[in-house]
Design a protein around this motif. Structure first.
Motif, PDB file in Angstrom:
ATOM      1  N   ASN A 233      -5.796 -39.950  -4.558  1.00 10.51           N
ATOM      2  CA  ASN A 233      -5.047 -39.677  -4.272  1.00 10.51           C
ATOM      3  C   ASN A 233      -3.586 -39.655  -4.774  1.00 10.51           C
ATOM      4  OD1 ASN A 233      -3.072 -41.490  -2.735  1.00 10.51           O
ATOM      5  ND2 ASN A 233      -3.937 -40.883  -0.657  1.00 10.51           N
ATOM      6  N   SER A 234      -2.654 -39.456  -5.192  1.00 14.91           N
ATOM      7  CA  SER A 234      -1.479 -38.778  -6.254  1.00 14.91           C
ATOM      8  C   SER A 234      -0.636 -39.859  -5.563  1.00 14.91           C
ATOM      9  CB  SER A 234      -1.651 -37.737  -6.865  1.00 14.91           C
ATOM     10  OG  SER A 234      -2.230 -37.591  -8.095  1.00 14.91           O
ATOM     11  N   TYR A 235      -0.323 -40.367  -4.226  1.00 22.76           N
ATOM     12  CA  TYR A 235       0.604 -40.661  -3.732  1.00 22.76           C
ATOM     13  C   TYR A 235       0.402 -41.928  -3.874  1.00 22.76           C
ATOM     14  CZ  TYR A 235       0.357 -36.914  -0.391  1.00 22.76           C
ATOM     15  OH  TYR A 235       0.306 -35.604  -0.022  1.00 22.76           O
TER      16      TYR A 235
ATOM     17  N   ARG B 121      11.424 -34.525 -18.033  1.00 22.62           N
ATOM     18  CA  ARG B 121      10.789 -33.457 -17.333  1.00 22.62           C
ATOM     19  C   ARG B 121      10.580 -32.928 -16.079  1.00 22.62           C
ATOM     20  NH1 ARG B 121       8.314 -28.955 -21.451  1.00 22.62           N
ATOM     21  NH2 ARG B 121       6.367 -29.805 -20.292  1.00 22.62           N
ATOM     22  N   SER B 122      10.570 -33.079 -14.750  1.00 24.63           N
ATOM     23  CA  SER B 122      10.023 -33.116 -13.713  1.00 24.63           C
ATOM     24  C   SER B 122       9.341 -34.265 -13.609  1.00 24.63           C
ATOM     25  CB  SER B 122       9.647 -31.868 -13.925  1.00 24.63           C
ATOM     26  OG  SER B 122      10.273 -30.600 -13.796  1.00 24.63           O
ATOM     27  N   ILE B 123      10.205 -35.323 -13.090  1.00 27.03           N
ATOM     28  CA  ILE B 123       8.267 -36.189 -13.200  1.00 27.03           C
ATOM     29  C   ILE B 123       9.071 -36.167 -11.436  1.00 27.03           C
ATOM     30  CG2 ILE B 123       8.480 -38.450 -12.790  1.00 27.03           C
ATOM     31  CD1 ILE B 123       9.952 -38.907 -15.015  1.00 27.03           C
ATOM     32  N   GLU B 124       7.064 -36.183 -10.624  1.00 26.77           N
ATOM     33  CA  GLU B 124       7.368 -35.914  -9.134  1.00 26.77           C
ATOM     34  C   GLU B 124       7.208 -37.165  -8.612  1.00 26.77           C
ATOM     35  OE1 GLU B 124       6.408 -33.274  -7.610  1.00 26.77           O
ATOM     36  OE2 GLU B 124       6.216 -31.670  -9.277  1.00 26.77           O
ATOM     37  N   ALA B 125       7.263 -37.746  -7.311  1.00 28.47           N
ATOM     38  CA  ALA B 125       9.010 -37.189  -6.507  1.00 28.47           C
ATOM     39  C   ALA B 125      10.085 -37.889  -7.479  1.00 28.47           C
ATOM     40  CB  ALA B 125       8.524 -36.707  -5.463  1.00 28.47           C
ATOM     41  N   SER B 126      10.592 -39.039  -7.314  1.00 28.07           N
ATOM     42  CA  SER B 126      11.066 -39.453  -7.453  1.00 28.07           C
ATOM     43  C   SER B 126      10.789 -40.240  -8.843  1.00 28.07           C
ATOM     44  CB  SER B 126      11.247 -40.366  -6.348  1.00 28.07           C
ATOM     45  OG  SER B 126      12.393 -41.386  -5.850  1.00 28.07           O
ATOM     46  N   SER B 127      11.988 -41.292  -9.393  1.00 28.47           N
ATOM     47  CA  SER B 127      12.108 -41.315 -10.915  1.00 28.47           C
ATOM     48  C   SER B 127      13.264 -42.575 -11.532  1.00 28.47           C
ATOM     49  CB  SER B 127      11.481 -41.334 -12.181  1.00 28.47           C
ATOM     50  OG  SER B 127      12.665 -40.018 -12.267  1.00 28.47           O
TER      51      SER B 127
ATOM     52  N   VAL C  62       9.151 -46.258 -16.622  1.00 29.30           N
ATOM     53  CA  VAL C  62      10.476 -44.933 -16.125  1.00 29.30           C
ATOM     54  C   VAL C  62       8.918 -45.799 -14.384  1.00 29.30           C
ATOM     55  CG1 VAL C  62       9.950 -43.922 -14.929  1.00 29.30           C
ATOM     56  CG2 VAL C  62      10.159 -44.221 -17.970  1.00 29.30           C
ATOM     57  N   HIS C  63       9.661 -46.013 -13.392  1.00 28.78           N
ATOM     58  CA  HIS C  63       9.856 -46.116 -12.109  1.00 28.78           C
ATOM     59  C   HIS C  63       9.395 -45.350 -11.235  1.00 28.78           C
ATOM     60  CE1 HIS C  63      11.636 -50.506 -13.040  1.00 28.78           C
ATOM     61  NE2 HIS C  63      10.782 -50.369 -13.161  1.00 28.78           N
ATOM     62  N   VAL C  64       8.097 -44.948 -10.585  1.00 29.78           N
ATOM     63  CA  VAL C  64       8.729 -43.416  -9.969  1.00 29.78           C
ATOM     64  C   VAL C  64       7.327 -44.349  -8.698  1.00 29.78           C
ATOM     65  CG1 VAL C  64       7.851 -42.004 -11.695  1.00 29.78           C
ATOM     66  CG2 VAL C  64       5.564 -43.013 -10.828  1.00 29.78           C
ATOM     67  N   ALA C  65       7.772 -43.167  -7.379  1.00 34.70           N
ATOM     68  CA  ALA C  65       7.011 -43.442  -6.121  1.00 34.70           C
ATOM     69  C   ALA C  65       6.972 -41.559  -6.115  1.00 34.70           C
ATOM     70  CB  ALA C  65       7.974 -43.692  -5.519  1.00 34.70           C
ATOM     71  N   ASN C  66       6.026 -40.976  -5.559  1.00 34.25           N
ATOM     72  CA  ASN C  66       5.030 -39.793  -4.800  1.00 34.25           C
ATOM     73  C   ASN C  66       4.726 -40.072  -3.237  1.00 34.25           C
ATOM     74  OD1 ASN C  66       4.571 -37.187  -4.581  1.00 34.25           O
ATOM     75  ND2 ASN C  66       3.230 -37.352  -6.326  1.00 34.25           N
ATOM     76  N   TYR C  67       4.885 -39.274  -2.343  1.00 27.34           N
ATOM     77  CA  TYR C  67       4.749 -39.225  -1.277  1.00 27.34           C
ATOM     78  C   TYR C  67       4.200 -38.064  -0.868  1.00 27.34           C
ATOM     79  CZ  TYR C  67       5.847 -44.478  -1.498  1.00 27.34           C
ATOM     80  OH  TYR C  67       5.668 -45.681  -2.034  1.00 27.34           O
ATOM     81  N   GLU C  68       4.976 -36.818  -1.510  1.00 26.68           N
ATOM     82  CA  GLU C  68       4.710 -35.844  -0.786  1.00 26.68           C
ATOM     83  C   GLU C  68       4.345 -34.908  -1.853  1.00 26.68           C
ATOM     84  OE1 GLU C  68       9.141 -34.256  -0.373  1.00 26.68           O
ATOM     85  OE2 GLU C  68       9.522 -36.057   0.552  1.00 26.68           O
ATOM     86  N   ASN C  69       4.099 -34.927  -2.892  1.00 24.22           N
ATOM     87  CA  ASN C  69       3.012 -33.820  -3.678  1.00 24.22           C
ATOM     88  C   ASN C  69       3.015 -34.180  -4.494  1.00 24.22           C
ATOM     89  OD1 ASN C  69       5.518 -31.922  -3.558  1.00 24.22           O
ATOM     90  ND2 ASN C  69       7.349 -33.307  -4.596  1.00 24.22           N
ATOM     91  N   PRO C  70       1.039 -34.335  -3.631  1.00 25.26           N
ATOM     92  CA  PRO C  70      -0.111 -34.166  -4.298  1.00 25.26           C
ATOM     93  C   PRO C  70      -0.512 -34.298  -5.899  1.00 25.26           C
ATOM     94  CG  PRO C  70      -0.516 -33.638  -2.877  1.00 25.26           C
ATOM     95  CD  PRO C  70       0.779 -33.709  -2.908  1.00 25.26           C
ATOM     96  N   PHE C  71      -1.042 -34.427  -6.990  1.00 25.71           N
ATOM     97  CA  PHE C  71      -1.237 -33.910  -8.092  1.00 25.71           C
ATOM     98  C   PHE C  71      -2.827 -32.529  -7.884  1.00 25.71           C
ATOM     99  CE2 PHE C  71      -4.113 -33.938 -12.038  1.00 25.71           C
ATOM    100  CZ  PHE C  71      -3.095 -33.092 -12.966  1.00 25.71           C
ATOM    101  N   GLN C  72      -2.423 -31.564  -7.531  1.00 27.50           N
ATOM    102  CA  GLN C  72      -3.307 -31.077  -8.028  1.00 27.50           C
ATOM    103  C   GLN C  72      -4.552 -30.595  -9.391  1.00 27.50           C
ATOM    104  OE1 GLN C  72      -3.606 -30.128  -4.791  1.00 27.50           O
ATOM    105  NE2 GLN C  72      -2.295 -30.589  -4.146  1.00 27.50           N
TER     106      GLN C  72
END
Length: 194
Positions: free
Chosen positions: A105-107, A131-137, A182-192
């Protein structure tokens, strides 16, 4: 009830065709005048811009192969001391799923890293557009933490998501290399994607 005759219909069709042709011509002209010239792309986390003419070619896309450290917020100090561990390589933009051991998964969270090699610093700041990094950076450039709009974190309850475009600027001074983290975190929007 008003009816249209054949002449009126043809007249409207010609006017619409001329309007669309004009709009498409302006779009084509815009893309030709403001196009990004051919330039090197990142390969295994390195973008070599030595010899690049920044005076005449301002914009450079950073799309390509970046280093990625899954489940780690890596700092400039970590990369200097080589304590960050081995990176994986991922395509940006793209899904980071393959970089995680489970790959399902992408979380999660992690750090993207790009080293940009330059001949000499510019007289003006380098500006990076995200441009629009999912979801936090958040961004760190050569050890300088930049102001962030969101807060990536290791746990979903601690992070603040915000999916917006933003820019950060950096004055290179005497640097011949720009390290972009670039530090990123994503717990809401999985890559489709596939």
């Amino acid at each position: 009830m008003k009816t249209f005759d054949a002449k009126t219909s043809i007249k409207y069709a010609v006017m619409i065709t001329l309007l669309l042709s004009t709009l498409l011509s302006f779009r084509w002209l815009w893309s030709e005048v403001f196009s990004t010239p051919a330039h090197p792309q990142p390969v295994q986390g390195v973008l070599d811009l030595r010899g690049w003419d920044f005076a005449n070619n301002h914009a450079v896309s950073l799309n390509g192969e970046w280093e990625f450290y899954p489940s780690a917020f890596v700092s400039h100090e970590d990369t200097e001391k080589h304590s960050a561990g081995p990176p994986r390589h991922v395509q940006v933009p793209g899904d980071w799923r393959s970089a995680f051991p489970e790959g399902t998964n992408s979380y999660g969270y992690g750090t993207y890293r790009l080293r940009i090699l330059i001949d000499r610093p510019l007289d003006q700041p380098y500006t990076f557009w995200f441009r629009s990094i999912e979801a936090s950076s958040s961004v760190e450039i050569n050890g300088q933490r930049q102001k962030g709009l969101s807060q990536p974190a290791e746990h979903p309850e601690d992070y603040t998501p915000l999916n917006v475009s933003y820019t950060v600027s950096y004055i290179a001074k005497d640097a011949k290399e720009i390290e972009l983290l670039v530090h990123v975190a994503n717990y809401e929007n999985p890559f489709q994607g596939e």
